[in-house]
Scaffold this active site. Structure first.
Site, PDB file in Angstrom:
ATOM      1  N   LYS A  68     -18.540  26.190 -27.991  1.00 42.66           N
ATOM      2  CA  LYS A  68     -19.369  25.290 -28.898  1.00 42.66           C
ATOM      3  C   LYS A  68     -19.309  23.971 -28.960  1.00 42.66           C
ATOM      4  O   LYS A  68     -18.170  23.537 -28.596  1.00 42.66           O
ATOM      5  CB  LYS A  68     -19.565  25.807 -30.490  1.00 42.66           C
ATOM      6  CG  LYS A  68     -18.086  25.705 -31.040  1.00 42.66           C
ATOM      7  CD  LYS A  68     -17.999  24.112 -31.537  1.00 42.66           C
ATOM      8  CE  LYS A  68     -16.541  24.194 -32.488  1.00 42.66           C
ATOM      9  NZ  LYS A  68     -15.725  22.810 -32.561  1.00 42.66           N
ATOM     10  N   GLY A  74     -13.034  27.961 -28.096  1.00 43.91           N
ATOM     11  CA  GLY A  74     -13.138  29.096 -27.460  1.00 43.91           C
ATOM     12  C   GLY A  74     -12.234  30.470 -28.094  1.00 43.91           C
ATOM     13  O   GLY A  74     -12.920  31.449 -27.819  1.00 43.91           O
ATOM     14  N   GLY A  75     -11.332  30.225 -28.683  1.00 41.20           N
ATOM     15  CA  GLY A  75     -10.438  31.468 -29.455  1.00 41.20           C
ATOM     16  C   GLY A  75     -11.289  31.874 -30.371  1.00 41.20           C
ATOM     17  O   GLY A  75     -11.377  33.291 -30.416  1.00 41.20           O
ATOM     18  N   SER A  76     -12.005  31.235 -31.018  1.00 41.30           N
ATOM     19  CA  SER A  76     -12.923  31.695 -32.148  1.00 41.30           C
ATOM     20  C   SER A  76     -13.787  32.386 -31.574  1.00 41.30           C
ATOM     21  O   SER A  76     -14.181  33.696 -31.942  1.00 41.30           O
ATOM     22  CB  SER A  76     -13.421  30.806 -33.038  1.00 41.30           C
ATOM     23  OG  SER A  76     -12.329  29.743 -33.591  1.00 41.30           O
ATOM     24  N   ASP A 101     -14.235  29.108 -37.551  1.00 45.02           N
ATOM     25  CA  ASP A 101     -15.434  28.940 -36.677  1.00 45.02           C
ATOM     26  C   ASP A 101     -15.902  30.363 -36.193  1.00 45.02           C
ATOM     27  O   ASP A 101     -16.962  30.541 -35.435  1.00 45.02           O
ATOM     28  CB  ASP A 101     -15.014  28.286 -35.298  1.00 45.02           C
ATOM     29  CG  ASP A 101     -14.755  26.730 -35.647  1.00 45.02           C
ATOM     30  OD1 ASP A 101     -15.068  26.288 -36.540  1.00 45.02           O
ATOM     31  OD2 ASP A 101     -14.024  26.124 -34.981  1.00 45.02           O
TER      32      ASP A 101
END
Ligand code: C5P
Length: 335
Positions: A22, A121-123, A156
């Site tokens: 995002k 990215g992790g979310s 997020d």
């Protein structure tokens, strides 16, 4: 809600999911909650740049995770495993004496999104793991249950359940889709090899007085309204000057990573564009009317970094890529 126990003999299907990065087109910090989290007003946009997550049957025992690509830290801390466990619990297999727990999963994650970069990215991986696990098990959860699990996993994560640009408010749990953006604008991302911890940026923000600017808030509300009623890619690019300064964490990130100040200036000079910061950074972005134009610009950045005209801070060369904003639900979750 349908638990996997409804068909215990069902063969577990391998599932593939794309987990998009995002970009924060705006990020206004409008307050602080008693629990220390900040109240946001932010326009989030998903990007075609994505991690790839595959889920298949595990041999038994605990869920497993194999990560390739960018180093995402210890596997045991990875949100993918936590998301699978939380989802299994919610579909009803977590209680003693209850139905048989949903089968263990073997997850494989290809990290294409830089880590600790302001790109969430992790979310996104966590949201993809929730969705993918449900499909693998043939199970369903009501939207409000999914949302509650996502919000517990991270601020997020709820955004990634929605698909498409959205106005994100509160701690991140309020997500209102904004589906008025025309064909996906192009984006150049430049991520210096300097991991930035989000809590540290918020701590600097609080230390500097903890007040977001009224103009950021206005830009954010204005963009949300425009994205609701319809905006072309060219119109979005035309607003880049206002958007790239509409991030209340920008100053704090620059205080924490002072090398970003000359780098952002030099990048802006090279590309002749205003340069924004995504989230708490350190990823820098520039908008283009199309992905093809962004690709030309990304090449120019790589060449300038390579020949020394654009000295980049960090322990290695920056990650440079061209991508595009995903504009709505129709844009696929599966590769
Ligand atoms: O929710 P998540 O674990 O992703 O948040 C990471 C950190 O970012 C939090 O520990 C907090 O310091 C900060 N944060 C915040 N306000 C938000 C979201 C994140 O202060 N709305």
């Amino acid at each position: 809600m349908t638990g996997p126990a409804s068909d215990p003999t069902r063969r577990l299907m391998p599932v593939l999911r794309l987990a998009p990065a995002k970009l924060n087109l705006t990020l206004a910090v409008i307050g602080r909650r008693p629990d220390g989290f900040h109240v946001l007003h932010s326009v989030f946009a998903p990007l075609a740049l994505a991690d790839r997550l595959s889920l298949g049957p595990a041999a038994g025992g605990p869920d497993t995770l194999h990560v390739a690509g960018f180093d995402a830290g210890p596997v045991g801390d990875n949100l993918v495993l936590r998301a699978i466990v939380a989802t299994r619990f919610a579909v009803g297999g977590g209680w003693p004496g209850g139905p048989r727990p949903a089968p263990s999963l073997a997850a494989r994650l290809e990290k294409h999104i830089p880590v600790a970069a302001g790109l969430a990215g992790g979310s996104s991986d966590a949201a993809a793991a929730m969705d993918g696990a449900l499909e693998a098990w043939g199970a369903e959860l009501a939207p409000d249950v999914r949302h509650a699990i996502a919000a517990r996993l991270g601020s997020d994560v709820p955004f990634f359940l929605a698909g498409g640009p959205a106005l994100v408010e509160g701690r991140g749990e309020s997500v209102v889709p904004l589906l008025g953006l025309g064909t996906g604008p192009g984006v150049v991302l430049v991520t210096p090899a300097i991991p930035v911890a989000t809590p540290e940026v918020f701590a600097v923000f609080d230390g500097l007085g903890g007040r977001g600017s009224g103009s950021t808030r206005m830009s954010s509300a204005h963009l949300a309204e425009e994205l609701r009623s319809g905006l072309s890619a060219a119109d979005l690019v035309a607003r880049a000057g206002a958007l790239t300064v509409a991030n209340d964490l920008l100053q704090s990130a620059l205080v924490l990573v002072p090398e970003l100040v000359p780098f952002r200036r030099a990048l802006s000079h090279l590309l002749a564009r205003p340069i924004g910061l995504s989230g708490s950074g350190p990823t820098l972005w520039a908008l283009y009317p199309s992905e093809a134009e962004a690709a030309v610009a990304a090449d120019a950045v790589r060449v300038a970094v390579g020949d020394g005209r654009l000295p980049a801070p960090g322990s290695a060369a920056p990650f440079v890529t061209a991508t595009r904003i995903l504009t709505g639900r129709h844009e696929e979750k599966e590769p």
